[in-house]
Design a protein around this motif. Structure first.
Motif, PDB file in Angstrom:
ATOM      1  N   GLY A 177     -30.160  24.484 130.862  1.00  0.00           N
ATOM      2  CA  GLY A 177     -29.651  25.352 131.911  1.00  0.00           C
ATOM      3  C   GLY A 177     -30.746  26.011 132.725  1.00  0.00           C
ATOM      4  O   GLY A 177     -31.927  25.971 132.383  1.00  0.00           O
ATOM      5  N   THR A 178     -30.327  26.651 133.808  1.00  0.00           N
ATOM      6  CA  THR A 178     -31.234  27.360 134.704  1.00  0.00           C
ATOM      7  C   THR A 178     -30.787  28.809 134.836  1.00  0.00           C
ATOM      8  O   THR A 178     -29.588  29.082 134.995  1.00  0.00           O
ATOM      9  CB  THR A 178     -31.244  26.714 136.103  1.00  0.00           C
ATOM     10  OG1 THR A 178     -31.604  25.342 135.979  1.00  0.00           O
ATOM     11  CG2 THR A 178     -32.224  27.418 137.022  1.00  0.00           C
ATOM     12  N   ILE A 179     -31.732  29.732 134.766  1.00  0.00           N
ATOM     13  CA  ILE A 179     -31.432  31.151 134.959  1.00  0.00           C
ATOM     14  C   ILE A 179     -31.696  31.473 136.423  1.00  0.00           C
ATOM     15  O   ILE A 179     -32.841  31.478 136.880  1.00  0.00           O
ATOM     16  CB  ILE A 179     -32.299  32.026 134.038  1.00  0.00           C
ATOM     17  CG1 ILE A 179     -32.009  31.695 132.566  1.00  0.00           C
ATOM     18  CG2 ILE A 179     -32.034  33.518 134.303  1.00  0.00           C
ATOM     19  CD1 ILE A 179     -32.966  32.324 131.582  1.00  0.00           C
ATOM     20  N   VAL A 180     -30.633  31.724 137.171  1.00  0.00           N
ATOM     21  CA  VAL A 180     -30.771  31.928 138.617  1.00  0.00           C
ATOM     22  C   VAL A 180     -30.794  33.408 138.999  1.00  0.00           C
ATOM     23  O   VAL A 180     -31.017  33.744 140.172  1.00  0.00           O
ATOM     24  CB  VAL A 180     -29.646  31.212 139.382  1.00  0.00           C
ATOM     25  CG1 VAL A 180     -29.712  29.709 139.143  1.00  0.00           C
ATOM     26  CG2 VAL A 180     -28.266  31.762 138.987  1.00  0.00           C
ATOM     27  N   GLY A 181     -30.569  34.268 138.049  1.00  0.00           N
ATOM     28  CA  GLY A 181     -30.613  35.696 138.316  1.00  0.00           C
ATOM     29  C   GLY A 181     -30.816  36.466 137.028  1.00  0.00           C
ATOM     30  O   GLY A 181     -30.295  36.087 135.981  1.00  0.00           O
ATOM     31  N   ASP A 182     -31.602  37.545 137.105  1.00  0.00           N
ATOM     32  CA  ASP A 182     -31.866  38.368 135.924  1.00  0.00           C
ATOM     33  C   ASP A 182     -31.881  39.821 136.391  1.00  0.00           C
ATOM     34  O   ASP A 182     -32.913  40.332 136.825  1.00  0.00           O
ATOM     35  CB  ASP A 182     -33.199  37.970 135.288  1.00  0.00           C
ATOM     36  CG  ASP A 182     -33.435  38.663 133.946  1.00  0.00           C
ATOM     37  OD1 ASP A 182     -32.601  39.518 133.569  1.00  0.00           O
ATOM     38  OD2 ASP A 182     -34.450  38.362 133.290  1.00  0.00           O
TER      39      ASP A 182
END
Length: 389
Positions: A196-201
């Protein structure tokens, strides 16, 4: 002289009668169970929920009668407020063990648990630790029982469910306190390891705000498929509600601190949480033993639904009492700890609401945890072991 002799005989008879009447009381043993948790301040309701689960078990044990080594035992709770402050927990623990002679002390937060672990082996007191932080059972402490499952066991199954239902882009919009940070530290590499990809934190101060539109908008800017949210139930519900109002159609991974049934009235029903995965609400648990517990609970606390704090701590106390019976002692914490696994395995379904299978050598509970997923606007029970298959 005759009158004096008669008076003396009557007085002796009365005294003897009093001794005979009160004799059974001397055959009973009162065992104090300690509690140190937040009973004032912002976390007071959480502390009360954990304490009431403990008390509920004790009330049932006392009502039905309980014996250890042929002696009737009555349990009493000695509860002290630590305001969620570990330094206060340490002071309370000393008081509980040294003044109230508690062989067992329950603490419902990790910081307080760590404080207790500095001296509980020396003082021969069993720590019932209501925290899912993995570290509590990684210290080598021989007198610790971690009541709930290690939260790390949720992460991969939760990720598998969310990815399979919604996609591989996630935005993090959970709380910013230490527990949430611990969750996030394990969640992020696990999400990426799964492809997966983390697009916001964008963690937020859940306890300091009731308007999360700005933070949620920032989290949604890169159009995630999934939002990872969680903190106390009410602000978590507000975050989910505002995400839907901003047009988010994806799924929610809900950290175990938040309870979906407590979020439900805030978001306007389970339909707004469609596809979410989180802790299984006790009131939505289909098991007959749990349903019977809810009925008993609601008679004592009308209008107040029990949460997992109630069922886990109820089960933990029942297991501890069973371990005392098997060990033949109410005072030797090491002997009691040594019988916990056998006691857990001997619990009847009516008392094993947490579905424990046993206890690990390090003190961690062994559970094939059941969680809840929202499908068709309803809660569906799923075992963690079944997710991702």
């Amino acid at each position: 002289m005759i009158i004096r002799r008669q008076f003396t005989q009557i007085a002796s008879a009365i005294a003897l009668g009093g001794m005979l009447v009160s004799a059974p009381a001397f055959a009973q043993e009162v065992v104090n169970i300690g509690f140190s948790g937040p009973l004032s301040g912002g976390a007071a309701q959480y502390g009360k929920n954990t304490l009431d689960g403990l008390k509920f078990a004790i009330d049932e044990l006392n009502a039905t009668g309980f014996e250890v080594a042929g002696k009737k035992v009555t349990f009493e709770v000695v509860a002290l407020d630590d305001k969620y402050n570990p330094s206060e927990t340490a002071i309370n623990f000393q008081r509980l063990v040294q003044q109230s002679k508690t062989p067992v002390v329950m603490v419902p937060h990790s910081g307080g648990g760590y404080a207790v672990q500095t001296s509980n082996e020396r003082l021969n007191a069993l720590l019932l630790s209501y925290t899912s932080v993995p570290k509590i059972t990684q210290s080598g402490n021989k007198l610790t029982f971690r009541i709930p499952p290690d939260f790390s066991t949720y992460i991969k199954p939760f990720i598998s469910h969310a990815m399979s239902k919604f996609g591989k882009k996630v935005a993090i919009a959970n709380a910013d306190h230490d527990y949430a940070k611990a969750w996030t530290a394990l969640f992020k590499p696990a999400w990426e390891a799964a492809g997966g990809t983390i697009v916001g934190d964008n963690p937020m101060s859940y306890n300091k705000s009731t308007d999360f539109y700005s933070g949620v908008s920032k989290a949604l800017a890169e159009k995630p498929d999934v939002l990872f949210i969680g903190g106390a139930s009410e602000p978590t519900g507000l975050v989910a509600k505002q995400a839907r109002e901003l047009g988010f159609k994806g799924g929610f991974i809900i950290m175990d601190q938040a309870k979906m049934n407590e979020m439900k009235p805030i978001v306007g029903g389970y339909a707004s949480l469609e596809g979410a995965i989180g802790v299984l609400p006790v009131v939505d648990d289909p098991q007959p033993a749990v349903k019977a517990f809810v009925t008993r609970w609601m008679k004592v606390y009308p209008g107040r639904e029990p949460g997992s704090e109630a069922t886990y701590n109820y089960t933990a106390m029942m297991a501890t009492a069973g371990a005392m019976k098997l060990a033949g002692t109410t005072t030797d914490a090491m002997a009691i700890r040594g019988k916990l696994d056998a006691a857990i395995k001997a619990l009847p379904e009516a008392q094993n609401l947490a579905n424990y299978d046993g206890i690990e050598a390090n003190g961690g509970s062994i559970i094939d945890t059941r969680v809840g997923v929202i499908e068709g606007g309803k809660v569906k029970q799923v075992k963690l072991s079944e997710l991702g298959k």
